[in-house]
Every structure is written in C-alpha cells, then in structure tokens.
Write an enzyme that holds these catalytic residues in place. Structure first.
Site, PDB file in Angstrom:
ATOM      1  N   GLU A  13       0.804  -1.220   0.000  1.00  0.00           N
ATOM      2  CA  GLU A  13       0.000   0.000   0.000  1.00  0.00           C
ATOM      3  C   GLU A  13       0.837   1.270   0.000  1.00  0.00           C
ATOM      4  O   GLU A  13       0.445   2.275  -0.596  1.00  0.00           O
ATOM      5  CB  GLU A  13      -0.973   0.008   1.179  1.00  0.00           C
ATOM      6  CG  GLU A  13      -2.183  -0.908   1.002  1.00  0.00           C
ATOM      7  CD  GLU A  13      -1.870  -2.382   1.178  1.00  0.00           C
ATOM      8  OE1 GLU A  13      -0.743  -2.703   1.620  1.00  0.00           O
ATOM      9  OE2 GLU A  13      -2.738  -3.213   0.870  1.00  0.00           O
TER      10      GLU A  13
ATOM     11  N   HIS B 254     -10.493  -4.883  10.148  1.00  0.00           N
ATOM     12  CA  HIS B 254     -11.041  -4.846   8.793  1.00  0.00           C
ATOM     13  C   HIS B 254     -12.406  -4.158   8.703  1.00  0.00           C
ATOM     14  O   HIS B 254     -13.098  -4.288   7.702  1.00  0.00           O
ATOM     15  CB  HIS B 254     -11.177  -6.272   8.244  1.00  0.00           C
ATOM     16  CG  HIS B 254      -9.930  -6.802   7.612  1.00  0.00           C
ATOM     17  ND1 HIS B 254      -8.703  -6.748   8.221  1.00  0.00           N
ATOM     18  CD2 HIS B 254      -9.707  -7.399   6.409  1.00  0.00           C
ATOM     19  CE1 HIS B 254      -7.789  -7.300   7.430  1.00  0.00           C
ATOM     20  NE2 HIS B 254      -8.380  -7.700   6.325  1.00  0.00           N
TER      21      HIS B 254
HETATM   22  C1  LIG Z   1      -2.155  -4.588   4.110  1.00  0.00           C
HETATM   23  C2  LIG Z   1      -3.175  -5.451   3.462  1.00  0.00           C
HETATM   24  N1  LIG Z   1      -3.403  -5.299   2.135  1.00  0.00           N
HETATM   25  C3  LIG Z   1      -4.312  -6.071   1.512  1.00  0.00           C
HETATM   26  C4  LIG Z   1      -5.006  -7.018   2.207  1.00  0.00           C
HETATM   27  C5  LIG Z   1      -6.013  -7.903   1.496  1.00  0.00           C
HETATM   28  N2  LIG Z   1      -5.475  -9.245   1.350  1.00  0.00           N
HETATM   29  C6  LIG Z   1      -5.764 -10.199   2.244  1.00  0.00           C
HETATM   30  S1  LIG Z   1      -4.984 -11.610   1.924  1.00  0.00           S
HETATM   31  C7  LIG Z   1      -4.231 -10.996   0.566  1.00  0.00           C
HETATM   32  C8  LIG Z   1      -3.325 -11.871  -0.235  1.00  0.00           C
HETATM   33  C9  LIG Z   1      -2.138 -12.344   0.532  1.00  0.00           C
HETATM   34  O1  LIG Z   1      -1.456 -13.314  -0.176  1.00  0.00           O
HETATM   35  P1  LIG Z   1      -0.304 -14.190   0.442  1.00  0.00           P
HETATM   36  O2  LIG Z   1       0.562 -13.332   1.298  1.00  0.00           O
HETATM   37  O3  LIG Z   1       0.348 -14.916  -0.643  1.00  0.00           O
HETATM   38  O4  LIG Z   1      -1.049 -15.194   1.446  1.00  0.00           O
HETATM   39  P2  LIG Z   1      -2.086 -16.372   1.092  1.00  0.00           P
HETATM   40  O5  LIG Z   1      -3.439 -15.761   1.149  1.00  0.00           O
HETATM   41  O6  LIG Z   1      -1.747 -16.939  -0.215  1.00  0.00           O
HETATM   42  O7  LIG Z   1      -1.943 -17.345   2.217  1.00  0.00           O
HETATM   43  C10 LIG Z   1      -4.617  -9.678   0.365  1.00  0.00           C
HETATM   44  C11 LIG Z   1      -4.179  -8.831  -0.750  1.00  0.00           C
HETATM   45  C12 LIG Z   1      -4.765  -7.126   3.598  1.00  0.00           C
HETATM   46  N3  LIG Z   1      -5.425  -7.990   4.360  1.00  0.00           N
HETATM   47  N4  LIG Z   1      -3.837  -6.349   4.182  1.00  0.00           N
END
Ligand SMILES: Cc1ncc(C[n+]2csc(CCOP(=O)(O)OP(=O)(O)O)c2C)c(N)n1
Ligand SMILES: [Mg+2]
Lengths: 325, 317
Positions: free
Chosen positions: A60, A129
């Site tokens: 972000e 959230h």
């Molecule tokens: C700072 C922030 N940005 C965006 C999100 C929304 N978000 C939640 S999970 C995610 C993807 C994360 O992917 P990864 O780190 O690969 O973990 P996985 O879900 O594959 O276990 C996003 C973009 C968030 N929760 N926090």
C-alpha cells in the site's frame, strides 16, 4: 435515466472518463485480472489493457506513493486501496505527501491523484477490517475527502474528481455498492464541495453522510409516521466541508442530530456540533445530539458488532431525545 | 517423524486439519461462520511440519490463514469452532473470528489479518526474547504475497542487524489472492530476497511433513544460536483465496495436478510403504477424526454467545 447501483455508477464514471482522457490509469491490488474485489473495475483489464489497469503487489505504501508521484508529473492515476484499513499502511504518503507537496513547494506542481477505498463495518470482519476512518483523512488540509452515498452522487463526484487537480480521498462503503438510484444518461458532474438536502422536513435536522444517510432516511420515514418531520443533510464531502445547508436547516428546525458510522471522539459529529454551537447558538432549542459507533474496536461476533454500529433505532432514539418526546 | 507412532500422529493431524477446514466451509455455507474465511486445504503439511519441529521454547505467529497452525499448536478444535462461530468459548471470546485465532499458552501469537503485520511483530517478539535472554525463538509464517510489502523488508533487515532469534517462513502457495508470484514479485525465487539481507535461506517441499519438520528444526537451531533464518516452503492452496473467490486467475488443470500430489496422499503412500499401517488402520484414523470434529462442532454449538458487556472488555489492560 436508469436505476443503477453505486458499483455501476463508479464503474461507468471511471470507464467514461478513461475513454475520454488517456492520462487516466488505474492501479491497485486485484483490480485487473480479478476485476476488483468489489468488482468496480470488472471488465476494465480486458478493455483497457494492462498498461492502464495495473495490478500491483500487496504494497500500500508504494501504491499510494507511486500514484502520487505519477500525478506530480502529469498523469491522472486512480489508486484503489482494497479497503480503507489498508490505507493506514499508506498514511505517510497520503498525509505527509499527497496533502502537503503542492503547498510545501510553493504551488510548483499539482497532485491530481484519486485514492479510492471502501470502508465501514457490519460484515463480521473483525477489528482491523471494519473501520470507518473518514474523519481521520478529513483532518488534513490539502486533501479532498468525498463520501458519496448514492449512485447519482458517486458517478457525478467521480467524474468531477477526475477533472480537477487536487488529491482526492474517494471514500466508498462496502455495504453500499449494491444500492440503486436514478442516474441521468448523459454526462454530468457533482461538485466536490457541496452538501445536499436529501429529505426536507421541519422538526429536526439530521446531518449525515455515506451509509448512515440510508439509515437516517429509513429512520425519518418511520418518524414521519409518528408526526416527526426530519430534514436530512447529506454532507457528501468532508473536506472541504460545506455546512451552509446544515446551518440553514438548523435555523429552521432548531434541533440537530449528527449521524456517522465512525467513532464519536474527535469525529464528524464532534466537528459539526461544535460548528453549530459557534454559528447558530441563538437558534438552539436542544443540545445537539451525536450518533456514532460505540467507542470500541469492532468485534467479530455478529450481535456484538451490530450493537456497536448506529442504525435506524439509535437514530430514532436520538431524534426523540432532541424533540424531548 | 521417525517412529511409527509419529508417522501415524502426523497423518492424523493432516486429516484433522483437512476435515476441520471442510467443516468450516460447510458452516460458512450455513451462515454459522461469517466474515472472511481462508481455508488451509492443501497446505496442511506445513503447519504439521512446523509444530512437529518446535519445542516449548519455540513460538509461532502467522497471518489470517491460521486454523491449521492453531490446531497443530494444540488448540482444541472445539475452541477453534467456537471462535469461528463467535462464541464465548472461542480462544478470543468470539471477538476475533477466523482470522484471529491465538493462544499464548500454546506459544501461538495469532493470526493477523493485515498482510505482513505479523513480521514487525515477530521482529519485536524476537527482540523481546533476546532482551529477556530466555533462549526462545519465534517462527513467523507469511504468504508469498506478503513478501512484497514494506514490512517484510524492514523486518528482515532489522532481524539481521540485531541477529534476532527468528525464523522467517514463507508459505509459497503461488498466489496472493489472484495474483501469481511472477506477476507481483520481481524475485520469484522468494528465498533469494533473504540473501539480500545476508540471511541464510532454503527452499523446502511443503507437501512433505518431514521435509518441513527437518528444515524448521535446523532453522530454529540456527535462529537460537546465531540469528535469523529464512525458509521458502513450496505449497499450494486447493481452494479459493477465501470463500466466494471466483478463481478466474488459474486453470482447473493446475489445481488437479497439485491435488493429485497432495500432502495427505503423499504421507498415506509413505506409511503404507513403510508398513506402519494398513489401509484399514488409516481408515480408522479418518473415523476417529470425523468423531473428533463432530464433537468439536457440537461443543461450539452449545457454547453461549458472548455477553453484551464483552463489547467493553479487553480494550485496556
Ligand atoms: C495490508 C493489506 N493489504 C491487503 C489485504 C487484502 N489481502 C488479504 S490476503 C491478501 C493476499 C495475501 O497473499 P499471500 O501473502 O500470498 O497469502 P495467502 O493468502 O496466499 O496465504 C490480500 C491482498 C490485507 N489484508 N492487508
Ligand atoms: Mg500466497
């Protein structure tokens, strides 16, 4: 005229302006291939291509920062921060930079960046959230903070935002995307500096914005059946803040309830009630009443969460208090 | 896992997480679980391998995809379901939900829903351990997508500058939501990012409990004696990012391919080959797990809602 959702309204505004102005591009997490987590940009990636609809890493700080930088040199980026809660990771870029760069460098350049982001609680997403952070952004001179609550306003204000030259925090609400209302077929804009009377009335002035507009309208409908007539002022933007219509209304009703989804302390209601006391002291028939989220982080449990967020009932109760009934 | 008993326990844990998650999906469809729900199906061997490797001096912290590690750290499935359904007997009194399981008595410092947030926290936990001279280590789990956020780089750098007792463990399931690693990360060989901070790193097969267990043991030892260590654990999530993911970003073929080589099947075959159990014995384990999960769901169903006064508790100490 067509009845469309707020999601469609935002989508149309972005689409039409992108067709008209190739300086505009979009960036953000999951806005491209996925189509936006709230589907506002569905179809954009296929139509406009990856150059104008840019999926970003989860980062972000640099999403906001890179959008600001691109705006400084003449592009018109629209950055989507998936939810306002994640904008907290971009606060430095937004507050220390977007809001101040132009001023600090004596007006040498403009920063026409739009940061779109949905907020609000009520979906059992837990404390981090579910936040309503509008007041936080509205604190800072140099930012424009807009909070449309209808499809008409969303489309018109998005278009206006894309045709002006200041940084705009475009605050959406995740529970409003499906709301529908009438939108004209042709091109139009809605000012980023004007509040709007959404219901006329004579007994109490309700000042509100975003999702709480709809709770307030529903409360007013019920109250009308009990013979209480509410006038509802939709702020539409929190910075700059246009309070003239609210003052005018208050001078007529002599009673006010301010309704917001965010926290009471140092919030929108705190600001507006202070201004009413300052500007309309002679017109007061009752203390100004604030309705806001309870002063707690929002819990996951549904019943607990619901009890912490203002709704039709808490608004009705507040209106009756200022009416002394 | 070395002994027959350890293999069978490992197998049971894998199956337990799988069933637990399948039950979660069911309860979500029924509306008994709300909010966001991220399933761990496909990644089970990672949590099992980690917890197998940890001792009472080792701690763990993770992101929102936290049911598996909560279970392997010893959280009662009944308590997990109670939290997921917002009940008072949940580990967070129903105030946290799926993304916020934690039990510090199990050395489990929580699921954290802000992507990357657990990394500075883990750096801090490790700093606390170092400062308190208690010889503890923290394993910080994260997704591949989380390695692109600023927090990652700040935390890794600090951990090396201060030689903190932390293991950085990436669960590379190839996607952050709908974004494939190669669309979001300049360095797709994620463990190389650690090298930029002079932190030793290894790639690990996340479909194998033993591979994870061995790697974590070594990493924890290094963290305790020397400083940070980094593991990139290759895994895959079989379901969507969270409930309701339309999964437009990957081919069904790809999912099928990984499913065939899933962690449960791999261990199943290994156990049969080692003759540690027969098909019938393993079937019995499935039955035991089914009973355990049914009892857990029942426990959660009977747990009361939190009292309205809970809204105002735990805000300040
Ligand atoms: C700072 C922030 N940005 C965006 C999100 C929304 N978000 C939640 S999970 C995610 C993807 C994360 O992917 P990864 O780190 O690969 O973990 P996985 O879900 O594959 O276990 C996003 C973009 C968030 N929760 N926090
Ligand atoms: Mg991932």
């Amino acid at each position: 005229m067509a009845r469309i959702t707020i999601r469609e309204a935002l989508s149309q505004a972005l689409w039409e302006e992108m067709e008209a102005n190739e300086k505009i591009f979009l960036m953000g997490e999951e806005i491209g291939v996925w189509g936006g987590t709230y589907a506002v940009t569905r179809g954009f990636y296929d139509h406009f291509g990856p150059d104008r609809v840019r999926d970003t890493p989860i980062a972000e700080g640099v999403i906001a920062g890179a959008a600001i930088g691109a705006a400084m040199v003449g592009a018109r980026p629209v950055a989507e921060i998936m939810t306002v809660n994640f904008a907290l990771l971009a606060m430095d870029m937004i507050v220390n930079h977007a809001a101040k760069l132009r001023y600090m460098f004596g007006g040498q350049f403009k920063v026409p960046v739009i940061i779109r982001t949905p907020g609000g609680g009520g979906r059992q997403l837990g404390a981090t959230h579910s936040q309503t952070l509008d007041a936080l952004f509205a604190h800072f001179p140099g930012l424009r903070v807009v909070t449309p609550a209808t499809a008409y306003d969303s489309k018109g204000m998005m278009k206006a935002a894309l045709r002006q030259d200041d940084p705009v925090m475009f605050m959406e609400n995740a529970l409003l995307y499906q709301k529908r209302d009438e939108v004209p077929d042709g091109d139009y804009v809605v000012s980023l500096e004007k509040s709007d009377i959404k219901r006329e009335g004579t007994d109490v002035t309700i000042v509100t914005y975003s999702r709480m507009l709809h709770e307030s309208l529903a409360a007013a409908k019920k109250l009308a059946k009990e013979g209480i007539s509410c006038e509802i002022v939709d702020l539409r933007c929190l910075r700059p803040l246009d309070l003239e219509p609210a003052f005018e209304s208050f001078k007529k009703t002599n009673r006010a309830v301010i309704v917001e989804e965010g926290y009471p302390q140092f919030g929108v209601g705190a600001e507006i009630s202070a201004r009413i006391y300052e500007e309309c002291f002679d017109y007061l028939d009752a203390p100004v009443k604030r309705v806001a989220q309870l002063d707690v982080p929002l819990p996951y449990n549904r019943a607990l969460e619901q009890s912490a967020i203002p709704n039709v009932d808490t608004i009705i109760k507040a209106v009756k208090e200022v009416m002394y009934v | 896992m070395r002994t027959k008993a350890e293999y069978l326990k490992g197998y049971k844990d894998l199956v337990a997480i799988r069933r637990l998650e399948e039950k979660c999906a069911e309860l979500y469809q029924l509306g008994q679980i709300g909010g966001f729900l991220h399933l761990y199906i496909g990644q089970e061997a990672v949590a099992v391998g980690i917890s197998n490797a940890l001792t009472e001096k080792d701690h763990v912290i993770t992101a929102y995809r936290d049911h598996g590690i909560a279970y392997t750290q010893g959280m009662d499935p009944g308590v997990i379901f109670a939290e997921l359904t917002g009940k008072i007997d949940g580990c967070s009194k129903g105030k946290g939900g799926s993304m916020h399981l934690a039990d510090t008595s199990l050395n489990f410092w929580g699921g954290h829903a802000i992507v990357g947030a657990q990394m500075p926290l883990a750096a801090g936990i490790a700093t606390g351990f170092q400062y308190l001279k208690n010889d503890n280590v923290i394993v910080c789990m994260m997704g591949d997508g989380a390695t692109n956020i600023g927090y990652f780089h700040e935390a890794l750098n600090l951990s090396k500058v201060w030689n903190l007792p932390v293991v950085w463990l990436v669960e590379n399931n190839r996607y952050g939501m709908g974004t494939a690693v190669e669309r979001a990360s300049a360095v797709t060989d994620i463990q190389l990012k650690a090298r930029g901070y002079k932190i030793p790193s290894e790639e690990v097969d996340g479909m194998s409990v033993n591979a994870v267990e061995k790697a974590v043991k070594k990493a924890v030892k290094h963290a305790r004696e020397t400083g940070p260590f980094f593991l990139e654990v290759m895994t895959y999530r079989f379901h969507g990012h969270s409930m309701g993911d339309p999964e437009r970003y990957r081919e069904a073929e790809e999912i099928k391919r990984f499913r065939k080589e899933g962690p449960i099947g791999i261990l199943h075959a290994e156990i049969l080959e080692k003759k540690y159990a027969t098909e019938a014995d393993l079937d019995k384990i499935h039955d035991e797990v089914d009973e355990m999960i049914a009892a857990a769901v029942e426990f959660a169903a009977n747990s009361p809602e939190p009292d309205p006064s809970e809204l105002w508790t735990d805000i300040y100490a």
